[in-house]
Design an enzyme around this catalytic site. Sequence first.
Site, PDB file in Angstrom:
ATOM      1  N   HIS A 177      -2.290  12.088  -3.068  1.00  0.00           N
ATOM      2  CA  HIS A 177      -1.767  10.813  -3.572  1.00  0.00           C
ATOM      3  C   HIS A 177      -2.859   9.752  -3.711  1.00  0.00           C
ATOM      4  CE1 HIS A 177      -2.117  10.436   0.713  1.00  0.00           C
ATOM      5  NE2 HIS A 177      -1.996   9.131   0.622  1.00  0.00           N
ATOM      6  N   ASP A 178      -4.034  10.009  -3.172  1.00  0.00           N
ATOM      7  CA  ASP A 178      -5.128   9.041  -3.238  1.00  0.00           C
ATOM      8  C   ASP A 178      -6.081   9.389  -4.376  1.00  0.00           C
ATOM      9  OD1 ASP A 178      -4.345   7.405  -1.120  1.00  0.00           O
ATOM     10  OD2 ASP A 178      -5.232   8.772   0.351  1.00  0.00           O
TER      11      ASP A 178
ATOM     12  N   GLU B 123      -6.409  12.979   9.377  1.00  0.00           N
ATOM     13  CA  GLU B 123      -6.994  12.524   8.123  1.00  0.00           C
ATOM     14  C   GLU B 123      -8.310  11.839   8.457  1.00  0.00           C
ATOM     15  OE1 GLU B 123      -6.755   9.613   4.299  1.00  0.00           O
ATOM     16  OE2 GLU B 123      -6.290   8.919   6.306  1.00  0.00           O
TER      17      GLU B 123
ATOM     18  N   GLU C 264     -13.407  -0.254  17.740  1.00  0.00           N
ATOM     19  CA  GLU C 264     -14.560  -0.981  17.205  1.00  0.00           C
ATOM     20  C   GLU C 264     -15.558  -1.180  18.347  1.00  0.00           C
ATOM     21  OE1 GLU C 264     -11.353  -2.396  17.109  1.00  0.00           O
ATOM     22  OE2 GLU C 264     -10.996  -1.282  15.256  1.00  0.00           O
TER      23      GLU C 264
ATOM     24  N   HIS D  96      -3.391   0.762  11.625  1.00  0.00           N
ATOM     25  CA  HIS D  96      -3.050  -0.592  11.203  1.00  0.00           C
ATOM     26  C   HIS D  96      -1.552  -0.690  10.964  1.00  0.00           C
ATOM     27  CE1 HIS D  96      -4.303   2.023   7.832  1.00  0.00           C
ATOM     28  NE2 HIS D  96      -3.177   1.609   7.285  1.00  0.00           N
TER      29      HIS D  96
ATOM     30  N   ASP E 139       0.873  -1.185   0.000  1.00  0.00           N
ATOM     31  CA  ASP E 139       0.000   0.000   0.000  1.00  0.00           C
ATOM     32  C   ASP E 139       0.906   1.230   0.000  1.00  0.00           C
ATOM     33  OD1 ASP E 139      -2.088   1.792   0.175  1.00  0.00           O
ATOM     34  OD2 ASP E 139      -2.465   1.449   2.306  1.00  0.00           O
TER      35      ASP E 139
ATOM     36  N   ASP F  84      -2.974   9.294  10.069  1.00  0.00           N
ATOM     37  CA  ASP F  84      -3.635   8.591   8.970  1.00  0.00           C
ATOM     38  C   ASP F  84      -4.842   7.809   9.492  1.00  0.00           C
ATOM     39  OD1 ASP F  84      -3.434   7.404   6.163  1.00  0.00           O
ATOM     40  OD2 ASP F  84      -3.369   5.595   7.383  1.00  0.00           O
TER      41      ASP F  84
ATOM     42  N   TYR G 186     -10.822   5.490  12.763  1.00  0.00           N
ATOM     43  CA  TYR G 186     -11.210   4.072  12.858  1.00  0.00           C
ATOM     44  C   TYR G 186     -10.522   3.311  13.992  1.00  0.00           C
ATOM     45  CZ  TYR G 186     -12.068   5.459   7.989  1.00  0.00           C
ATOM     46  OH  TYR G 186     -12.445   6.121   6.844  1.00  0.00           O
TER      47      TYR G 186
END
Length: 564
Positions: free
Chosen positions: A315-316, A250, A215, A110, A67, A208, A212
Amino acid sequence: MKKAGSASDPLWYKDAIIYELHVRAFQDSNGDGIGDFPGLISRLDYLQDLGVTCLWLLPFYPSPLRDDGYDIANYVDVNPSYGTLDDFRQFLDAAHSRGMQVLIELVINHTSDEHPWFQAARLAPAGSPARDLYVWSADNQRYKNVPIIFSDTEKSNWAWDEVAGAYYWHRFFSHQPDLNFDNPAVIEEVLKAMRFWLDMGVDALRMDAIAYLYERDGTRCENLPETHAAIKTLRAAIDADYTNRCVLAEVNQSPTDVRPYFGDGDECHMAFHFPLMPRIYMALRQEDRLPITDIMAQTPAIPDNCQWGLFLRNHDELTLEMVTADERDYMYLAYSADPRMRINVGIRRRLAPLVDNNRRRIELLNSLLLSFPGTPIIYYGDEIGMGDNIYLGDRNGVRTPMQWNPDRNAGFSTAVPARLYFPVIMDPIYGYQAINVEAQLSDQSSLLHWTRNMVALRKLFHVFGRGTLEFLSPDNRKILAYIRHYENPSHGSSETVLCVANLSRFAQPVSLNLNSFVGMIPVELLGYVPFPPITSQPYPLTLAPYSFLWLELQPAPESILPPL
Ligand code: GLC
Ligand code: CA
């Protein structure tokens, strides 16, 4: 004693011009086809000359690069392809000595599945601290309503791990397991990594995918209170030990959902304004200011020490997650005729090709970027109008080598062309023989010169980074007109700038109600040209296709000169 950052003003990020670049894509110094830190150091003169004040580096850590480096295998080292930690330190010092700040990536949601933590976790017994660094489940039924972000690649947010005999949670690629923030050891490790770079003198961190982190059953697992608490913990640690640093969030969410990431000025200093960006492109294509004024009306006020991060491209993919289904259809139709231009929920193209290489449209969009409330972010190569390569996989089409000159490999590398990490752009319109820095430096009318002038102009004023915004509402909706105003507390002075932009491909007339400024003289900023004084009558202007005006409203000379 707190460790000082390189900037002298604690609010430096409000006046910054950020330049986003990938070390791998910028300059190769040793001929292996991959950009590196020594190469980047050799290009700092160029960046200083362009006038940007803060360099945002995409991830440069050890990584299997599945990635593009957002899959990190070690948080506290440099990918050997890009150089060594020492090379990084040299780069940091060299940037600082030119008065530039450095922003790096903190990717903590992550890791790569190759990270030693994950390798240990899969082998560790279920329920053990080592296993619990990640999020596991016996089945793949939990958190069923959570959206899949990389919808073109992934069918589920759970992936089965043979070794562990369990499913692990991932919001992005399945080779990027999410860290388990319910485990205090995770926060401890994140703090260590963060301090490692801050101690070295890094000025800012881009957090980044920060929405998230946690959970919880029955939620979308986004923007949870626990996530905000964790970010506040990181921020408190920064404030306790360091000065003049900045954290950029982000968070690809609506403005109301992003607002909490600023906290009471005690969470993130900055956050990207994701929803504004596609609406700028919509407004341009529809020749109607409504998409822009509408999203700004939905944008809440933020604490005084906080700032929006503004961008046209990055970049995305140009993400369309934050627009309605109708708007998304419209954007796909208007900006991605070829299905290859689409990926996930967005469009993988660079700025120049998006606007059909139309110089006026490029300038107009940049004029908005540079005059809207927030800190502008320029994506490398967009200052020369680079193109993209939609035949490369993932979002790599917008990550090709920087085009420096018309020599082999665009001057990026002396490697044999086949060895480059990605091919350079070679088509007749955007190819490196047509579009490159060297040619544009020698052409006074180039986009590069224009960008440099605009950056320099913007830096003369505090109002753009710090002032208020008020839209005017002229009848002609093809015209976007707004007043930026700033009272400088330290100088007791004020700056007022009227910005007027024509979103249409045809010339447009407009009458502005400038009643609150009667008697003042609008002075056009690029040429310092005085316009007729403002009266109580509507103020008429005519704008050429896609043109814009920045007019500083100055007191009339009579009122500042003493009477004779
Ligand atoms: C962020 C990055 C993107 C990456 C993703 C997963 O959205 O901008 O490039 O793929 O995180 O790490
Ligand atoms: Ca190299």
